[in-house]
Design an enzyme around this catalytic site. Structure first.
Site, PDB file in Angstrom:
ATOM      1  N   CYS A  93     -20.996   6.663   2.494  1.00  0.00           N
ATOM      2  CA  CYS A  93     -19.834   6.315   3.145  1.00  0.00           C
ATOM      3  C   CYS A  93     -19.811   4.726   3.453  1.00  0.00           C
ATOM      4  O   CYS A  93     -20.822   4.128   3.957  1.00  0.00           O
ATOM      5  CB  CYS A  93     -19.734   6.812   4.715  1.00  0.00           C
ATOM      6  SG  CYS A  93     -18.073   6.378   5.520  1.00  0.00           S
ATOM      7  N   TYR A 122       3.938   7.580  11.100  1.00  0.00           N
ATOM      8  CA  TYR A 122       2.995   7.540  10.089  1.00  0.00           C
ATOM      9  C   TYR A 122       3.740   6.830   8.530  1.00  0.00           C
ATOM     10  O   TYR A 122       3.434   5.979   8.050  1.00  0.00           O
ATOM     11  CB  TYR A 122       2.405   8.907   9.782  1.00  0.00           C
ATOM     12  CG  TYR A 122       1.708   8.755   8.204  1.00  0.00           C
ATOM     13  CD1 TYR A 122       0.583   8.209   7.856  1.00  0.00           C
ATOM     14  CD2 TYR A 122       2.581   9.088   6.958  1.00  0.00           C
ATOM     15  CE1 TYR A 122      -0.140   7.866   6.831  1.00  0.00           C
ATOM     16  CE2 TYR A 122       1.786   9.094   5.716  1.00  0.00           C
ATOM     17  CZ  TYR A 122       0.772   8.415   5.560  1.00  0.00           C
ATOM     18  OH  TYR A 122       0.266   8.196   4.359  1.00  0.00           O
ATOM     19  N   ASP A 144      -2.653   8.675   9.865  1.00  0.00           N
ATOM     20  CA  ASP A 144      -2.603  10.200   9.552  1.00  0.00           C
ATOM     21  C   ASP A 144      -3.851  10.784   9.882  1.00  0.00           C
ATOM     22  O   ASP A 144      -4.636  10.021  10.725  1.00  0.00           O
ATOM     23  CB  ASP A 144      -2.450  10.371   7.985  1.00  0.00           C
ATOM     24  CG  ASP A 144      -3.650  10.061   7.248  1.00  0.00           C
ATOM     25  OD1 ASP A 144      -4.476   9.284   7.729  1.00  0.00           O
ATOM     26  OD2 ASP A 144      -3.846  10.534   5.938  1.00  0.00           O
ATOM     27  N   THR A 187       0.667  17.703   2.909  1.00  0.00           N
ATOM     28  CA  THR A 187       0.749  18.450   1.675  1.00  0.00           C
ATOM     29  C   THR A 187      -0.702  17.838   0.746  1.00  0.00           C
ATOM     30  O   THR A 187      -0.840  16.364   0.981  1.00  0.00           O
ATOM     31  CB  THR A 187       1.936  18.105   0.746  1.00  0.00           C
ATOM     32  OG1 THR A 187       3.047  18.745   1.616  1.00  0.00           O
ATOM     33  CG2 THR A 187       1.686  18.755  -0.685  1.00  0.00           C
ATOM     34  N   GLU A 209       4.977   9.221  -0.208  1.00  0.00           N
ATOM     35  CA  GLU A 209       4.809   9.392   1.148  1.00  0.00           C
ATOM     36  C   GLU A 209       5.307  10.709   1.713  1.00  0.00           C
ATOM     37  O   GLU A 209       4.644  11.489   2.522  1.00  0.00           O
ATOM     38  CB  GLU A 209       5.105   8.167   2.085  1.00  0.00           C
ATOM     39  CG  GLU A 209       4.111   7.043   1.508  1.00  0.00           C
ATOM     40  CD  GLU A 209       2.697   7.535   1.849  1.00  0.00           C
ATOM     41  OE1 GLU A 209       2.340   8.331   2.699  1.00  0.00           O
ATOM     42  OE2 GLU A 209       1.726   6.625   1.298  1.00  0.00           O
ATOM     43  N   CYS A 257     -15.440  11.013   4.312  1.00  0.00           N
ATOM     44  CA  CYS A 257     -15.565  11.475   5.885  1.00  0.00           C
ATOM     45  C   CYS A 257     -14.635  12.535   5.974  1.00  0.00           C
ATOM     46  O   CYS A 257     -13.730  12.718   6.644  1.00  0.00           O
ATOM     47  CB  CYS A 257     -14.834  10.467   6.551  1.00  0.00           C
ATOM     48  SG  CYS A 257     -15.134  10.479   8.504  1.00  0.00           S
ATOM     49  N   TRP A 267       1.348   7.208  -7.759  1.00  0.00           N
ATOM     50  CA  TRP A 267       2.054   6.022  -6.952  1.00  0.00           C
ATOM     51  C   TRP A 267       1.399   4.896  -6.577  1.00  0.00           C
ATOM     52  O   TRP A 267       2.007   4.203  -5.994  1.00  0.00           O
ATOM     53  CB  TRP A 267       2.544   6.867  -5.407  1.00  0.00           C
ATOM     54  CG  TRP A 267       1.438   7.748  -4.771  1.00  0.00           C
ATOM     55  CD1 TRP A 267       0.591   7.521  -3.933  1.00  0.00           C
ATOM     56  CD2 TRP A 267       1.122   9.048  -5.195  1.00  0.00           C
ATOM     57  NE1 TRP A 267      -0.376   8.249  -3.480  1.00  0.00           N
ATOM     58  CE2 TRP A 267       0.056   9.539  -4.302  1.00  0.00           C
ATOM     59  CE3 TRP A 267       1.686  10.245  -5.826  1.00  0.00           C
ATOM     60  CZ2 TRP A 267      -0.692  10.630  -4.271  1.00  0.00           C
ATOM     61  CZ3 TRP A 267       1.128  11.407  -5.654  1.00  0.00           C
ATOM     62  CH2 TRP A 267      -0.012  11.780  -4.800  1.00  0.00           C
ATOM     63  N   ARG A 268       0.062   4.757  -6.986  1.00  0.00           N
ATOM     64  CA  ARG A 268      -0.536   3.583  -6.871  1.00  0.00           C
ATOM     65  C   ARG A 268      -0.320   2.544  -7.984  1.00  0.00           C
ATOM     66  O   ARG A 268      -0.858   1.636  -8.026  1.00  0.00           O
ATOM     67  CB  ARG A 268      -1.819   3.647  -6.421  1.00  0.00           C
ATOM     68  CG  ARG A 268      -2.230   4.270  -5.136  1.00  0.00           C
ATOM     69  CD  ARG A 268      -3.537   4.659  -4.710  1.00  0.00           C
ATOM     70  NE  ARG A 268      -4.033   5.133  -3.532  1.00  0.00           N
ATOM     71  CZ  ARG A 268      -5.052   5.472  -3.069  1.00  0.00           C
ATOM     72  NH1 ARG A 268      -6.093   5.531  -3.820  1.00  0.00           N
ATOM     73  NH2 ARG A 268      -5.147   6.050  -1.717  1.00  0.00           N
ATOM     74  N   TYR A 272       8.194  22.924   2.996  1.00  0.00           N
ATOM     75  CA  TYR A 272       8.760  22.121   4.063  1.00  0.00           C
ATOM     76  C   TYR A 272      10.232  21.518   3.291  1.00  0.00           C
ATOM     77  O   TYR A 272      10.084  20.299   3.268  1.00  0.00           O
ATOM     78  CB  TYR A 272       7.901  21.082   4.517  1.00  0.00           C
ATOM     79  CG  TYR A 272       6.821  21.447   5.601  1.00  0.00           C
ATOM     80  CD1 TYR A 272       7.370  22.013   6.533  1.00  0.00           C
ATOM     81  CD2 TYR A 272       5.448  21.378   5.150  1.00  0.00           C
ATOM     82  CE1 TYR A 272       6.150  22.265   7.437  1.00  0.00           C
ATOM     83  CE2 TYR A 272       4.488  21.644   6.007  1.00  0.00           C
ATOM     84  CZ  TYR A 272       4.778  22.304   7.129  1.00  0.00           C
ATOM     85  OH  TYR A 272       3.775  22.673   7.855  1.00  0.00           O
ATOM     86  N   LEU A 330       6.908  22.427  -3.360  1.00  0.00           N
ATOM     87  CA  LEU A 330       6.121  21.592  -2.342  1.00  0.00           C
ATOM     88  C   LEU A 330       6.217  22.107  -0.828  1.00  0.00           C
ATOM     89  O   LEU A 330       5.530  21.654  -0.148  1.00  0.00           O
ATOM     90  CB  LEU A 330       6.802  20.391  -2.360  1.00  0.00           C
ATOM     91  CG  LEU A 330       6.346  19.387  -3.837  1.00  0.00           C
ATOM     92  CD1 LEU A 330       7.259  18.221  -3.763  1.00  0.00           C
ATOM     93  CD2 LEU A 330       4.907  18.869  -3.573  1.00  0.00           C
TER      94      LEU A 330
END
Length: 346
Positions: A208, A126, A144, A49, A43, A198, A30-31, A88, A86
DNA sequence: CAATCGTGGCT
DNA sequence: TAGCCAAGATT
């Protein structure tokens, strides 16, 4: 001084995040698109998930429902089928409802700003911010679980992850960070840092991009943030085990079928604050010297078990075992036997 | 604020 | 190993 990017802490963090995103950001399907619809779908799939779960299903869903209109003209059942695996499923139904609303009221177009997105079913704080920033370049912070964790550590913010106060503070800090030319990239950079560096457990602080400015790292206790629900104090359960050996055989006893460790075998035991004394009463003789002591954690109890030398005859429910570690032991009994014999095979 | 909603992976 | 939890939203 550079007028576009002054030399504040915020600017340094922004630079570090964008650089990290450029060089080490994850390559996710999706990028590779700028289609707001596709970004919205991603999203929603990602709500609670894991990325690894959503990745293999993203392309298939888009192939089947390539646009808002295609989704809106499908059957709800078909949408839920494409959602299979998936979980939900309310997300799938809300996705569908929202698409139909877009067709009915917006000529099949996605709302172009956070506030309008937020009003659609299945789009909360979000998701509205994520879609608005990534697809439309709106300068709004998408907070998030990752972002809460990352910024709680960077600024050593007190409070649990679910605490409204902490989330509010994190959002305020994140809002400063996204106030730049690439708000969507900053949001995704924060999430990538949270997901790959992180991490909740075992964070990779030396790698980091924010490590130089991270207060939790400086304090040496990054995993202390965000705070966790205070574990309720667990009462201590004292157990005394009898070590009755005859030649190579060890005396074991089967536990009752109800209660703790039902039906499993263990050393003859007694429990309570005077467990050793009680054990002596059961055996008809005082327990001998302590051979070992082991600690064990249960969900609601902290167990301390001591093993005492003893000699006794076999009673009902008891049995001599030549190879006690082969018995269906409770985990505590296994631990106790190993503590005495020093044998950790099996 | 807390329960609910699903599935898969991790410890 | 059984519980915990993850790119949350809703009631």
């Amino acid at each position: 001084m550079n007028r576009r990017r002054n030399n504040t802490a915020v600017a340094k963090l922004q630079d570090a995040l964008l650089r990290f995103y450029r060089e080490q950001g994850r390559d996710l399907p999706w990028r590779r698109t700028r289609d707001p619809y596709a970004i919205w779908v991603s999203e929603v799939m990602l709500q609670q998930t894991r990325v690894e779960t959503a990745v293999p299903r993203f392309a298939g869903f888009l192939r089947r429902f390539p646009s808002v209109r295609a989704l809106a003209s499908a059957r709800e059942r078909a949408v839920c089928e494409a959602w299979a695996g998936l979980g939900y499923y309310r997300r799938a139904r809300n996705l569908y409802r929202a698409a139909r609303l877009m067709v009915q009221e917006l000529a099949g177009r996605m709302p172009g700003d956070e506030a309008a997105l937020r009003r659609l079913p299945g789009i909360g704080a979000y998701t509205a911010a994520a879609v608005a920033s990534i697809a439309f370049g709106e300068r709004t912070a998408a907070v998030d679980g990752n972002v809460v964790r990352v910024l709680a550590r960077v600024f050593a913010l007190p409070g649990r992850a679910s605490a409204p106060g902490l989330v509010r503070t994190v959002r305020a800090q994140a809002q400063l960070l996204v106030d730049c030319g690439q708000p969507g990239d900053v949001n995704q950079a924060l999430m990538d840092v949270g997901a790959t560096v992180c991490r909740r457990e075992a964070p990779l602080c030396p790698s980091c991009p924010l490590g130089r400015w991270c207060r939790a790292r400086r304090e040496g206790n990054p995993t202390a943030y965000p705070g966790r629900k205070a574990k309720l104090a667990r009462p201590i359960l004292r157990i005394a085990f009898a070590w009755c050996q005859r030649g190579p055989a060890l005396l074991l006893e089967r536990r009752p079928l109800e209660g703790l460790w039902p039906g499993l075998w263990e050393l003859p035991s007694a429990s309570g604050p005077r467990a050793k004394h009680e054990l002596g009463r059961r055996l008809g003789q005082a327990a001998g010297p302590r051979l070992a002591r082991v600690a064990h954690e249960l969900t609601h109890r902290h167990v301390v078990a001591s093993v005492y030398r003893a000699t006794t005859a076999r009673r009902p429910g008891q049995k001599w075992w030549r190879d006690p570690l082969a018995a269906p032991l409770s985990s505590l009994a296994r631990k106790a036997i190993v503590a005495v014999t020093g044998d950790s095979d099996r």
